[in-house]
Design a protein around this motif. Structure first.
Motif, PDB file in Angstrom:
ATOM      1  N   ASN A  27       0.672  -1.310   0.089  1.00  0.00           N
ATOM      2  CA  ASN A  27       0.046   0.157   0.244  1.00  0.00           C
ATOM      3  C   ASN A  27       0.682   1.429   0.171  1.00  0.00           C
ATOM      4  O   ASN A  27       0.532   2.291  -0.153  1.00  0.00           O
ATOM      5  CB  ASN A  27      -1.153  -0.056   1.021  1.00  0.00           C
ATOM      6  N   LEU A  28       1.942   1.359   0.424  1.00  0.00           N
ATOM      7  CA  LEU A  28       3.284   2.222   0.678  1.00  0.00           C
ATOM      8  C   LEU A  28       3.509   2.151  -1.013  1.00  0.00           C
ATOM      9  O   LEU A  28       4.664   3.740  -0.645  1.00  0.00           O
ATOM     10  CB  LEU A  28       3.863   2.051   2.120  1.00  0.00           C
ATOM     11  N   GLY A  29       3.356   1.402  -1.530  1.00  0.00           N
ATOM     12  CA  GLY A  29       4.054   1.539  -3.375  1.00  0.00           C
ATOM     13  C   GLY A  29       5.775   1.142  -3.596  1.00  0.00           C
ATOM     14  O   GLY A  29       6.340   0.480  -4.134  1.00  0.00           O
ATOM     15  N   VAL A  30       5.198  -0.064  -1.997  1.00  0.00           N
ATOM     16  CA  VAL A  30       6.649  -0.888  -2.139  1.00  0.00           C
ATOM     17  C   VAL A  30       5.882  -2.474  -3.308  1.00  0.00           C
ATOM     18  O   VAL A  30       5.149  -2.497  -2.830  1.00  0.00           O
ATOM     19  CB  VAL A  30       7.435  -2.271  -1.075  1.00  0.00           C
ATOM     20  N   ALA A  31       6.800  -3.250  -4.735  1.00  0.00           N
ATOM     21  CA  ALA A  31       6.325  -3.501  -5.569  1.00  0.00           C
ATOM     22  C   ALA A  31       6.090  -5.215  -4.863  1.00  0.00           C
ATOM     23  O   ALA A  31       7.099  -5.483  -4.222  1.00  0.00           O
ATOM     24  CB  ALA A  31       6.913  -4.257  -6.452  1.00  0.00           C
ATOM     25  N   LYS A  32       5.294  -6.452  -4.262  1.00  0.00           N
ATOM     26  CA  LYS A  32       5.565  -7.478  -4.226  1.00  0.00           C
ATOM     27  C   LYS A  32       6.699  -8.229  -4.915  1.00  0.00           C
ATOM     28  O   LYS A  32       6.798  -9.069  -4.420  1.00  0.00           O
ATOM     29  CB  LYS A  32       3.619  -7.982  -4.717  1.00  0.00           C
ATOM     30  N   GLN A  33       7.458  -7.779  -5.580  1.00  0.00           N
ATOM     31  CA  GLN A  33       8.118  -8.777  -6.164  1.00  0.00           C
ATOM     32  C   GLN A  33       9.227  -8.076  -5.562  1.00  0.00           C
ATOM     33  O   GLN A  33      10.705  -8.937  -5.607  1.00  0.00           O
ATOM     34  CB  GLN A  33       8.631  -8.616  -7.788  1.00  0.00           C
ATOM     35  N   ASP A  34       9.334  -7.446  -4.995  1.00  0.00           N
ATOM     36  CA  ASP A  34      10.714  -6.756  -3.948  1.00  0.00           C
ATOM     37  C   ASP A  34      10.188  -6.971  -2.622  1.00  0.00           C
ATOM     38  O   ASP A  34      11.051  -6.528  -1.323  1.00  0.00           O
ATOM     39  CB  ASP A  34      10.790  -5.330  -3.813  1.00  0.00           C
ATOM     40  N   ILE A  35       9.135  -7.801  -1.838  1.00  0.00           N
ATOM     41  CA  ILE A  35       9.107  -8.072  -1.077  1.00  0.00           C
ATOM     42  C   ILE A  35       9.215  -9.571  -0.907  1.00  0.00           C
ATOM     43  O   ILE A  35       8.506 -10.250  -1.540  1.00  0.00           O
ATOM     44  CB  ILE A  35       7.929  -7.788  -0.168  1.00  0.00           C
ATOM     45  N   VAL A  36       9.556  -9.852   0.383  1.00  0.00           N
ATOM     46  CA  VAL A  36      10.224 -11.498   0.335  1.00  0.00           C
ATOM     47  C   VAL A  36      10.235 -11.997   2.259  1.00  0.00           C
ATOM     48  O   VAL A  36      10.567 -11.514   2.540  1.00  0.00           O
ATOM     49  CB  VAL A  36      12.021 -11.984   0.182  1.00  0.00           C
ATOM     50  N   LEU A  37       8.695 -12.811   2.165  1.00  0.00           N
ATOM     51  CA  LEU A  37       8.305 -13.280   3.391  1.00  0.00           C
ATOM     52  C   LEU A  37       9.217 -14.814   3.984  1.00  0.00           C
ATOM     53  O   LEU A  37       9.050 -15.398   3.335  1.00  0.00           O
ATOM     54  CB  LEU A  37       7.260 -14.298   2.789  1.00  0.00           C
ATOM     55  N   GLY A  38      10.208 -13.747   4.682  1.00  0.00           N
ATOM     56  CA  GLY A  38      11.482 -14.506   4.963  1.00  0.00           C
ATOM     57  C   GLY A  38      11.247 -15.724   5.919  1.00  0.00           C
ATOM     58  O   GLY A  38      11.299 -17.275   6.244  1.00  0.00           O
ATOM     59  N   PHE A  39      10.079 -15.419   6.493  1.00  0.00           N
ATOM     60  CA  PHE A  39       9.603 -16.546   7.564  1.00  0.00           C
ATOM     61  C   PHE A  39       9.236 -18.099   6.761  1.00  0.00           C
ATOM     62  O   PHE A  39       8.518 -18.384   7.867  1.00  0.00           O
ATOM     63  CB  PHE A  39       8.393 -15.864   8.793  1.00  0.00           C
ATOM     64  N   HIS A  40       8.588 -18.309   5.340  1.00  0.00           N
ATOM     65  CA  HIS A  40       8.257 -19.009   5.582  1.00  0.00           C
ATOM     66  C   HIS A  40       9.168 -19.799   4.912  1.00  0.00           C
ATOM     67  O   HIS A  40      10.520 -18.506   4.396  1.00  0.00           O
ATOM     68  CB  HIS A  40       7.798 -18.667   3.550  1.00  0.00           C
ATOM     69  N   PRO A  41       9.395 -21.556   4.915  1.00  0.00           N
ATOM     70  CA  PRO A  41      10.683 -21.568   4.308  1.00  0.00           C
ATOM     71  C   PRO A  41      10.587 -21.384   2.690  1.00  0.00           C
ATOM     72  O   PRO A  41       9.418 -21.214   2.047  1.00  0.00           O
ATOM     73  CB  PRO A  41      10.364 -23.230   3.970  1.00  0.00           C
ATOM     74  N   GLU A  42      11.714 -21.424   2.372  1.00  0.00           N
ATOM     75  CA  GLU A  42      11.926 -21.333   0.974  1.00  0.00           C
ATOM     76  C   GLU A  42      11.321 -22.018  -0.147  1.00  0.00           C
ATOM     77  O   GLU A  42      10.790 -21.636  -1.857  1.00  0.00           O
ATOM     78  CB  GLU A  42      13.165 -21.284  -0.057  1.00  0.00           C
ATOM     79  N   SER A  43      10.796 -23.214   0.116  1.00  0.00           N
ATOM     80  CA  SER A  43      10.018 -24.078  -1.045  1.00  0.00           C
ATOM     81  C   SER A  43       8.583 -23.539  -0.756  1.00  0.00           C
ATOM     82  O   SER A  43       7.877 -23.807  -1.909  1.00  0.00           O
ATOM     83  CB  SER A  43      10.194 -25.167  -0.300  1.00  0.00           C
ATOM     84  N   MET A  44       8.306 -23.182   0.036  1.00  0.00           N
ATOM     85  CA  MET A  44       6.557 -22.397   0.584  1.00  0.00           C
ATOM     86  C   MET A  44       6.476 -21.185  -0.157  1.00  0.00           C
ATOM     87  O   MET A  44       5.486 -20.867  -0.523  1.00  0.00           O
ATOM     88  CB  MET A  44       6.447 -22.947   1.096  1.00  0.00           C
ATOM     89  N   ARG A  45       7.733 -20.303  -0.528  1.00  0.00           N
ATOM     90  CA  ARG A  45       7.378 -18.703  -0.866  1.00  0.00           C
ATOM     91  C   ARG A  45       7.520 -18.953  -2.619  1.00  0.00           C
ATOM     92  O   ARG A  45       6.645 -17.794  -2.712  1.00  0.00           O
ATOM     93  CB  ARG A  45       8.607 -18.138  -0.986  1.00  0.00           C
ATOM     94  N   LYS A  46       6.860 -19.911  -3.198  1.00  0.00           N
ATOM     95  CA  LYS A  46       6.466 -19.905  -4.415  1.00  0.00           C
ATOM     96  C   LYS A  46       5.000 -20.212  -4.849  1.00  0.00           C
ATOM     97  O   LYS A  46       4.774 -19.016  -5.580  1.00  0.00           O
ATOM     98  CB  LYS A  46       6.682 -20.659  -5.049  1.00  0.00           C
ATOM     99  N   PHE A  47       4.547 -20.389  -3.441  1.00  0.00           N
ATOM    100  CA  PHE A  47       2.711 -20.540  -3.183  1.00  0.00           C
ATOM    101  C   PHE A  47       2.216 -19.011  -3.136  1.00  0.00           C
ATOM    102  O   PHE A  47       1.252 -18.391  -3.579  1.00  0.00           O
ATOM    103  CB  PHE A  47       2.500 -21.436  -2.255  1.00  0.00           C
TER     104      PHE A  47
END
Length: 53
Positions: A27-47
């Motif tokens: 909402n502040l203008g950061v693109a979703k492709q620039d945000i990593v949900l690091g608290f999820h395992p890497e194998s789950m982030r693709k979902f």
């Protein structure tokens, strides 16, 4: 809450609040492709709508 800036990405490592930090960043203008949900395992982030790494 623990956020890291790595290169061009914002890594959300931990969020112990009720706030949806990733949505707030979008909402502040950061693109979703620039945000990593690091608290999820890497194998789950693709979902998610966000960056894998």
């Amino acid at each position: 809450m623990h956020l890291d800036l790595r290169g061009e990405k914002v890594w959300i490592q931990w969020n112990g609040t009720e706030e949806k930090v990733a949505d707030d960043l979008v909402n502040l203008g950061v693109a979703k492709q620039d945000i990593v949900l690091g608290f999820h395992p890497e194998s789950m982030r693709k979902f998610t709508e966000f960056a894998v790494s």
